[in-house]
Design a protein around this motif. Structure first.
Motif, PDB file in Angstrom:
ATOM      1  N   GLY A  88     -37.369  -2.182  50.430  1.00  0.00           N
ATOM      2  CA  GLY A  88     -36.819  -3.302  49.674  1.00  0.00           C
ATOM      3  C   GLY A  88     -37.590  -3.658  48.413  1.00  0.00           C
ATOM      4  N   PHE A  89     -38.371  -2.721  47.881  1.00  0.00           N
ATOM      5  CA  PHE A  89     -39.204  -3.004  46.715  1.00  0.00           C
ATOM      6  C   PHE A  89     -38.645  -2.448  45.403  1.00  0.00           C
ATOM      7  N   GLU A  90     -37.387  -2.072  45.370  1.00  0.00           N
ATOM      8  CA  GLU A  90     -36.835  -1.478  44.142  1.00  0.00           C
ATOM      9  C   GLU A  90     -37.016  -2.375  42.917  1.00  0.00           C
ATOM     10  N   LYS A  91     -36.880  -3.675  43.084  1.00  0.00           N
ATOM     11  CA  LYS A  91     -36.967  -4.597  41.946  1.00  0.00           C
ATOM     12  C   LYS A  91     -38.398  -4.789  41.446  1.00  0.00           C
ATOM     13  N   ASN A  92     -39.364  -4.419  42.267  1.00  0.00           N
ATOM     14  CA  ASN A  92     -40.775  -4.566  41.891  1.00  0.00           C
ATOM     15  C   ASN A  92     -41.393  -3.248  41.446  1.00  0.00           C
ATOM     16  N   ALA A  93     -40.540  -2.249  41.196  1.00  0.00           N
ATOM     17  CA  ALA A  93     -41.075  -0.921  40.924  1.00  0.00           C
ATOM     18  C   ALA A  93     -40.385  -0.262  39.735  1.00  0.00           C
ATOM     19  N   SER A  94     -41.169   0.556  39.046  1.00  0.00           N
ATOM     20  CA  SER A  94     -40.643   1.462  38.026  1.00  0.00           C
ATOM     21  C   SER A  94     -41.036   2.862  38.467  1.00  0.00           C
ATOM     22  N   VAL A  95     -40.080   3.769  38.424  1.00  0.00           N
ATOM     23  CA  VAL A  95     -40.325   5.143  38.839  1.00  0.00           C
ATOM     24  C   VAL A  95     -40.136   6.026  37.616  1.00  0.00           C
ATOM     25  N   VAL A  96     -41.166   6.783  37.266  1.00  0.00           N
ATOM     26  CA  VAL A  96     -41.167   7.574  36.046  1.00  0.00           C
ATOM     27  C   VAL A  96     -41.328   9.052  36.392  1.00  0.00           C
ATOM     28  N   ASN A  97     -40.317   9.845  36.025  1.00  0.00           N
ATOM     29  CA  ASN A  97     -40.365  11.299  36.226  1.00  0.00           C
ATOM     30  C   ASN A  97     -41.007  11.902  34.976  1.00  0.00           C
ATOM     31  N   SER A  98     -42.335  12.128  35.064  1.00  0.00           N
ATOM     32  CA  SER A  98     -43.088  12.591  33.908  1.00  0.00           C
ATOM     33  C   SER A  98     -44.368  13.271  34.359  1.00  0.00           C
ATOM     34  N   ASP A  99     -44.861  14.141  33.523  1.00  0.00           N
ATOM     35  CA  ASP A  99     -46.207  14.653  33.696  1.00  0.00           C
ATOM     36  C   ASP A  99     -47.155  13.458  33.558  1.00  0.00           C
ATOM     37  N   SER A 100     -48.072  13.314  34.491  1.00  0.00           N
ATOM     38  CA  SER A 100     -48.956  12.141  34.502  1.00  0.00           C
ATOM     39  C   SER A 100     -49.844  12.041  33.270  1.00  0.00           C
ATOM     40  N   LEU A 101     -50.341  13.164  32.778  1.00  0.00           N
ATOM     41  CA  LEU A 101     -51.199  13.129  31.587  1.00  0.00           C
ATOM     42  C   LEU A 101     -50.408  12.733  30.350  1.00  0.00           C
ATOM     43  N   ALA A 102     -49.183  13.229  30.235  1.00  0.00           N
ATOM     44  CA  ALA A 102     -48.321  12.838  29.120  1.00  0.00           C
ATOM     45  C   ALA A 102     -47.988  11.353  29.201  1.00  0.00           C
TER      46      ALA A 102
END
Length: 181
Positions: A88-102
């Motif tokens: 139930g934490f969707e509203k408290n989260a951002s999910v980023v599909n990215s290379d971590s260093l970039a």
């Protein structure tokens, strides 16, 4: 794998299968949160190399205001989203599909806590530690999970290695803001 405590306590989390996956054990996860327990409430938490997102989700369950999950694997991103829905934490989260260093190179937002748990033996920890202080608040904390025998740098920008913890073969390395010289 489950959420240990907090508002989502006991909720089961999905993890990825395969040899490339190394979920943090409950013992190490509980120890990690014992170390940073007074920093979590109301924090902006960065779960870098997030995998299934269990550490960021645990932070949200324990009172973090917001968590950002970064992973380059589309499969990991799908699992993180599923786990956020389960808890139930969707509203408290951002999910980023990215290379971590970039991600670190282009991010302007400042975080209170960052967890770095990259794949072992690929040189990613050192590269991430070179960039991480640029996205941290001065009073923040950086915690790294790595094999205990690995050499960790004494400094990560304006952050200094203050404590090392050993849990079998796993090490947790804590960096805190040291200020400008």
């Amino acid at each position: 794998m489950r959420v240990i405590t907090g508002t989502a306590r006991g909720r089961r989390l999905v993890t990825l299968e395969g040899d490339d996956v190394r979920p943090t054990t409950d013992k190490v996860k509980e120890s990690l949160f014992n170390i940073i327990q007074f920093d979590v409430e109301g924090s902006l938490f960065l779960d870098l190399f997030a995998g299934c997102g269990q550490i960021g989700i645990e932070a949200l369950s324990r009172g973090a205001r917001q968590a950002v999950f970064v992973d380059k694997s589309k499969k990991s991103i799908d699992v993180i989203k599923q786990n956020l829905k389960t808890t139930g934490f969707e509203k408290n989260a951002s999910v980023v599909n990215s290379d971590s260093l970039a991600f670190l190179s282009r991010r302007a937002e400042k975080y209170d806590i960052a967890l770095l748990d990259p794949p072992y033996s690929k040189g990613l920890m050192e590269k991430a530690l070179e960039k991480i202080s640029d996205v941290m608040n001065e009073g923040g904390v950086i915690i790294c999970e790595a094999p205990y025998g690995d050499e960790m740098p004494e400094n990560a920008g304006t952050f200094t290695l203050t404590k090392k913890y050993r849990y079998g073969k796993t090490g947790l390395f804590l960096y805190r803001f040291a200020g400008n010289d």
